[in-house]
Design a protein around this motif. Structure first.
Motif, PDB file in Angstrom:
ATOM      1  N   HIS A 294      40.961 -39.755   1.354  1.00  0.00           N
ATOM      2  CA  HIS A 294      41.549 -41.064   1.061  1.00  0.00           C
ATOM      3  C   HIS A 294      42.658 -41.412   2.059  1.00  0.00           C
ATOM      4  CE1 HIS A 294      39.637 -42.331  -2.703  1.00  0.00           C
ATOM      5  NE2 HIS A 294      39.627 -41.058  -3.074  1.00  0.00           N
ATOM      6  N   MET A 295      43.267 -40.400   2.646  1.00  0.00           N
ATOM      7  CA  MET A 295      44.330 -40.621   3.617  1.00  0.00           C
ATOM      8  C   MET A 295      43.811 -40.736   5.048  1.00  0.00           C
ATOM      9  SD  MET A 295      47.141 -37.960   2.048  1.00  0.00           S
ATOM     10  CE  MET A 295      48.302 -38.194   3.386  1.00  0.00           C
ATOM     11  N   GLY A 296      42.508 -40.579   5.223  1.00  0.00           N
ATOM     12  CA  GLY A 296      41.923 -40.699   6.549  1.00  0.00           C
ATOM     13  C   GLY A 296      42.123 -39.499   7.441  1.00  0.00           C
ATOM     14  N   ILE A 297      42.445 -38.353   6.865  1.00  0.00           N
ATOM     15  CA  ILE A 297      42.626 -37.130   7.653  1.00  0.00           C
ATOM     16  C   ILE A 297      41.266 -36.613   8.094  1.00  0.00           C
ATOM     17  CG2 ILE A 297      43.522 -34.767   7.613  1.00  0.00           C
ATOM     18  CD1 ILE A 297      45.555 -35.683   5.515  1.00  0.00           C
ATOM     19  N   LYS A 298      41.178 -36.185   9.334  1.00  0.00           N
ATOM     20  CA  LYS A 298      39.921 -35.700   9.897  1.00  0.00           C
ATOM     21  C   LYS A 298      39.870 -34.172   9.904  1.00  0.00           C
ATOM     22  CE  LYS A 298      39.092 -40.010  10.866  1.00  0.00           C
ATOM     23  NZ  LYS A 298      38.192 -40.811   9.992  1.00  0.00           N
ATOM     24  N   GLU A 299      38.656 -33.651   9.930  1.00  0.00           N
ATOM     25  CA  GLU A 299      38.409 -32.206  10.052  1.00  0.00           C
ATOM     26  C   GLU A 299      39.152 -31.416   8.974  1.00  0.00           C
ATOM     27  OE1 GLU A 299      39.619 -31.495  14.076  1.00  0.00           O
ATOM     28  OE2 GLU A 299      37.700 -32.158  14.889  1.00  0.00           O
ATOM     29  N   ILE A 300      39.010 -31.853   7.732  1.00  0.00           N
ATOM     30  CA  ILE A 300      39.661 -31.190   6.598  1.00  0.00           C
ATOM     31  C   ILE A 300      38.917 -29.894   6.285  1.00  0.00           C
ATOM     32  CG2 ILE A 300      40.292 -31.412   4.166  1.00  0.00           C
ATOM     33  CD1 ILE A 300      40.290 -34.454   4.558  1.00  0.00           C
ATOM     34  N   PRO A 301      39.624 -28.799   6.047  1.00  0.00           N
ATOM     35  CA  PRO A 301      38.950 -27.542   5.671  1.00  0.00           C
ATOM     36  C   PRO A 301      38.056 -27.727   4.449  1.00  0.00           C
ATOM     37  CG  PRO A 301      41.239 -27.131   6.224  1.00  0.00           C
ATOM     38  CD  PRO A 301      41.081 -28.624   6.194  1.00  0.00           C
TER      39      PRO A 301
ATOM     40  N   ARG B  32      41.168 -31.944  -0.726  1.00  0.00           N
ATOM     41  CA  ARG B  32      40.217 -32.441   0.265  1.00  0.00           C
ATOM     42  C   ARG B  32      39.909 -33.911  -0.014  1.00  0.00           C
ATOM     43  NH1 ARG B  32      36.775 -28.662  -0.123  1.00  0.00           N
ATOM     44  NH2 ARG B  32      35.149 -29.644  -1.370  1.00  0.00           N
ATOM     45  N   THR B  33      39.759 -34.259  -1.290  1.00  0.00           N
ATOM     46  CA  THR B  33      39.518 -35.648  -1.674  1.00  0.00           C
ATOM     47  C   THR B  33      40.716 -36.526  -1.335  1.00  0.00           C
ATOM     48  OG1 THR B  33      38.089 -34.907  -3.482  1.00  0.00           O
ATOM     49  CG2 THR B  33      38.892 -37.169  -3.592  1.00  0.00           C
ATOM     50  N   LEU B  34      41.922 -36.041  -1.628  1.00  0.00           N
ATOM     51  CA  LEU B  34      43.127 -36.795  -1.280  1.00  0.00           C
ATOM     52  C   LEU B  34      43.196 -36.996   0.232  1.00  0.00           C
ATOM     53  CD1 LEU B  34      45.829 -38.093  -2.061  1.00  0.00           C
ATOM     54  CD2 LEU B  34      46.882 -35.822  -1.883  1.00  0.00           C
ATOM     55  N   GLY B  35      42.907 -35.948   0.990  1.00  0.00           N
ATOM     56  CA  GLY B  35      42.934 -36.060   2.446  1.00  0.00           C
ATOM     57  C   GLY B  35      41.937 -37.076   2.969  1.00  0.00           C
TER      58      GLY B  35
ATOM     59  N   PHE C 160      42.147 -40.846  -9.072  1.00  0.00           N
ATOM     60  CA  PHE C 160      41.927 -41.506  -7.788  1.00  0.00           C
ATOM     61  C   PHE C 160      41.441 -42.948  -7.968  1.00  0.00           C
ATOM     62  CE2 PHE C 160      41.555 -37.032  -6.508  1.00  0.00           C
ATOM     63  CZ  PHE C 160      42.354 -37.029  -5.366  1.00  0.00           C
ATOM     64  N   GLY C 161      40.687 -43.213  -9.018  1.00  0.00           N
ATOM     65  CA  GLY C 161      40.108 -44.528  -9.205  1.00  0.00           C
ATOM     66  C   GLY C 161      40.960 -45.497  -9.991  1.00  0.00           C
ATOM     67  N   SER C 162      42.097 -45.060 -10.492  1.00  0.00           N
ATOM     68  CA  SER C 162      42.969 -45.924 -11.296  1.00  0.00           C
ATOM     69  C   SER C 162      43.778 -46.860 -10.405  1.00  0.00           C
ATOM     70  CB  SER C 162      43.934 -45.073 -12.122  1.00  0.00           C
ATOM     71  OG  SER C 162      44.845 -44.404 -11.255  1.00  0.00           O
ATOM     72  N   ASP C 163      44.316 -47.927 -10.982  1.00  0.00           N
ATOM     73  CA  ASP C 163      45.183 -48.829 -10.226  1.00  0.00           C
ATOM     74  C   ASP C 163      46.406 -48.092  -9.701  1.00  0.00           C
ATOM     75  OD1 ASP C 163      43.480 -50.947 -10.687  1.00  0.00           O
ATOM     76  OD2 ASP C 163      44.619 -51.740 -12.387  1.00  0.00           O
ATOM     77  N   GLU C 164      47.002 -47.251 -10.570  1.00  0.00           N
ATOM     78  CA  GLU C 164      48.200 -46.502 -10.159  1.00  0.00           C
ATOM     79  C   GLU C 164      47.879 -45.529  -9.033  1.00  0.00           C
ATOM     80  OE1 GLU C 164      47.088 -46.817 -13.188  1.00  0.00           O
ATOM     81  OE2 GLU C 164      48.690 -47.477 -14.563  1.00  0.00           O
TER      82      GLU C 164
ATOM     83  N   ARG D  45      45.349 -45.626  -6.816  1.00  0.00           N
ATOM     84  CA  ARG D  45      45.049 -46.344  -5.571  1.00  0.00           C
ATOM     85  C   ARG D  45      46.314 -46.904  -4.938  1.00  0.00           C
ATOM     86  NH1 ARG D  45      40.580 -48.389  -8.609  1.00  0.00           N
ATOM     87  NH2 ARG D  45      41.725 -50.349  -8.921  1.00  0.00           N
ATOM     88  N   THR D  46      47.220 -47.407  -5.782  1.00  0.00           N
ATOM     89  CA  THR D  46      48.476 -47.948  -5.250  1.00  0.00           C
ATOM     90  C   THR D  46      49.313 -46.846  -4.611  1.00  0.00           C
ATOM     91  OG1 THR D  46      48.516 -49.703  -6.910  1.00  0.00           O
ATOM     92  CG2 THR D  46      50.603 -49.181  -5.839  1.00  0.00           C
ATOM     93  N   ALA D  47      49.372 -45.680  -5.258  1.00  0.00           N
ATOM     94  CA  ALA D  47      50.146 -44.566  -4.707  1.00  0.00           C
ATOM     95  C   ALA D  47      49.581 -44.127  -3.355  1.00  0.00           C
ATOM     96  CB  ALA D  47      50.135 -43.400  -5.690  1.00  0.00           C
ATOM     97  N   ILE D  48      48.264 -44.003  -3.260  1.00  0.00           N
ATOM     98  CA  ILE D  48      47.651 -43.589  -1.999  1.00  0.00           C
ATOM     99  C   ILE D  48      47.875 -44.653  -0.925  1.00  0.00           C
ATOM    100  CG2 ILE D  48      45.457 -43.084  -0.853  1.00  0.00           C
ATOM    101  CD1 ILE D  48      44.548 -41.809  -3.522  1.00  0.00           C
ATOM    102  N   ARG D  49      47.801 -45.930  -1.316  1.00  0.00           N
ATOM    103  CA  ARG D  49      48.057 -47.004  -0.355  1.00  0.00           C
ATOM    104  C   ARG D  49      49.468 -46.911   0.209  1.00  0.00           C
ATOM    105  NH1 ARG D  49      47.769 -51.125  -3.602  1.00  0.00           N
ATOM    106  NH2 ARG D  49      45.498 -50.944  -3.688  1.00  0.00           N
ATOM    107  N   ARG D  50      50.448 -46.630  -0.666  1.00  0.00           N
ATOM    108  CA  ARG D  50      51.830 -46.504  -0.187  1.00  0.00           C
ATOM    109  C   ARG D  50      51.981 -45.290   0.721  1.00  0.00           C
ATOM    110  NH1 ARG D  50      54.528 -48.478   1.578  1.00  0.00           N
ATOM    111  NH2 ARG D  50      56.539 -47.582   1.008  1.00  0.00           N
ATOM    112  N   ILE D  51      51.361 -44.173   0.365  1.00  0.00           N
ATOM    113  CA  ILE D  51      51.419 -42.984   1.220  1.00  0.00           C
ATOM    114  C   ILE D  51      50.849 -43.297   2.591  1.00  0.00           C
ATOM    115  CG2 ILE D  51      50.478 -40.662   1.530  1.00  0.00           C
ATOM    116  CD1 ILE D  51      50.582 -40.376  -1.557  1.00  0.00           C
ATOM    117  N   ASN D  52      49.724 -43.990   2.632  1.00  0.00           N
ATOM    118  CA  ASN D  52      49.098 -44.327   3.904  1.00  0.00           C
ATOM    119  C   ASN D  52      49.940 -45.314   4.704  1.00  0.00           C
ATOM    120  OD1 ASN D  52      46.893 -42.655   3.492  1.00  0.00           O
ATOM    121  ND2 ASN D  52      45.639 -44.255   2.569  1.00  0.00           N
ATOM    122  N   GLN D  53      50.536 -46.282   4.033  1.00  0.00           N
ATOM    123  CA  GLN D  53      51.389 -47.245   4.733  1.00  0.00           C
ATOM    124  C   GLN D  53      52.565 -46.538   5.398  1.00  0.00           C
ATOM    125  OE1 GLN D  53      52.293 -49.881   1.477  1.00  0.00           O
ATOM    126  NE2 GLN D  53      50.571 -51.249   1.905  1.00  0.00           N
ATOM    127  N   MET D  54      53.146 -45.570   4.706  1.00  0.00           N
ATOM    128  CA  MET D  54      54.276 -44.833   5.283  1.00  0.00           C
ATOM    129  C   MET D  54      53.853 -44.037   6.509  1.00  0.00           C
ATOM    130  SD  MET D  54      56.534 -43.471   2.055  1.00  0.00           S
ATOM    131  CE  MET D  54      55.174 -42.730   1.170  1.00  0.00           C
TER     132      MET D  54
END
Length: 301
Positions: free
Chosen positions: A152-159, A147-150, A85-89, A91-100
């Motif tokens: 980072h994606m801004g998902i609310k009320e994660i189980p 849950r951590t990925l969620g 999660f903390g690597s450049d790759e 963070r970039t992957a999560i940023r692209r997922i969120n942009q989409m």
């Protein structure tokens, strides 16, 4: 290394604190093939929620560019597994997922449901077809990882636990699975893609084999004719037999990531994580459309 030595290593770790290392060991060393198949089916079953399947049909990403969309999804998700999660790759992957995702009007409930499939379906698949069942450490670690990925994606009320993820998934499917013509087209395109990876004469058999691995609610939602009992028994028995064969093999000594899968075909010369994924389709569910002068306007205006 003995066959269960890595499992013993996993059990010496803390599934809450060391969740990333446990998940990586499970997905990249213990069950890379099973995780690939399980996550394929996890994403596939989300099409049966009409609000999800219809959006995917409207963007045409999974009907006109099916192989690329498959590749990009696998590579973006796995970049986090490989690099963290903390690597450049990562963070970039999560940023692209969120942009989409943020380019369209997608509900938090749909986003949370997709996240649930990533937690629940691999456990169900591996417990049925893997060379061993998942340990409790691995189940807890996977739930914490997603849950951590969620988050980072801004998902609310994660189980908060695997059991809560499972309850959320089952309840959402019971309430929302249903027919949609666009979703069926996305489903057909995905089945055709999977069949295209093998010699053409095998396509009808491979389609039937894939349908034999689907559960009844999923088949009903897409209005597929259920495979016969014999076909279902043969296909599921063959996948279980593969798991038993893997159990007799020596443990994997090097990790296997999605970029190494032979099904990934779009980037023979390599890829840039920042360029992976789809880009906004103007006019589709909340995505702004161009206006004269270069400004953007929401489709409802």
């Amino acid at each position: 290394m003995k066959r269960f030595e890595r499992l013993e290593q996993i059990r010496r770790l803390d599934p809450e604190r060391d969740f990333f290392e446990i998940y990586r060991l499970t997905a990249a060393f213990e069950f890379p093939w099973d995780y690939t198949r399980a996550l394929e089916l996890a994403l596939y079953r989300t099409y049966a929620v009409p609000s999800i399947g219809r959006l995917l049909a409207e963007t045409a990403e999974l009907t006109e560019r099916t192989q690329k969309r498959y590749d990009d999804t696998a590579l973006l998700l796995d970049a986090v597994v490989e690099h963290g999660f903390g690597s450049d790759e990562g963070r970039t992957a999560i940023r692209r997922i969120n942009q989409m995702h943020r380019s369209y009007d997608i509900s938090n409930a749909d986003m949370r449901y997709v996240l649930c499939t990533f937690v629940v379906m691999p456990k169900r698949w591996i417990d049925s077809y893997g060379w061993r069942r998942l340990s409790r450490h691995e189940v807890v670690a996977a739930a914490t990882y997603y849950r951590t990925l969620g988050q980072h994606m801004g998902i609310k009320e994660i189980p908060g636990s695997y059991e809560e993820f499972e309850h959320c998934l089952d309840a959402y499917e019971e309430a929302n699975f249903g027919w949609d013509q666009g979703a069926r087209e996305v489903s057909d395109a995905t089945l055709n893609l999977m069949a295209s990876w093998y010699p053409h004469p095998l396509a009808p058999m491979l389609r039937s084999a894939t349908l034999a691995l689907l559960d009844e609610p999923l088949l009903r939602a897409f209005r597929y004719e259920p495979p016969g009992a014999v076909t279902r028994s043969l296909v599921r028995g063959a996948v279980r037999l593969r798991g038993r064969a893997v159990r007799l093999m020596p443990p994997r000594r090097a990790p296997h990531y999605a970029r190494q899968n032979w099904e990934i075909k779009s980037y023979p010369d390599g890829y840039d994580v920042a360029e992976l994924g789809s880009f906004p389709v103007p006019g589709v569910r909340g995505c702004p459309v161009p206006r004269k002068g270069g400004s953007m306007v929401a489709p409802s205006e």
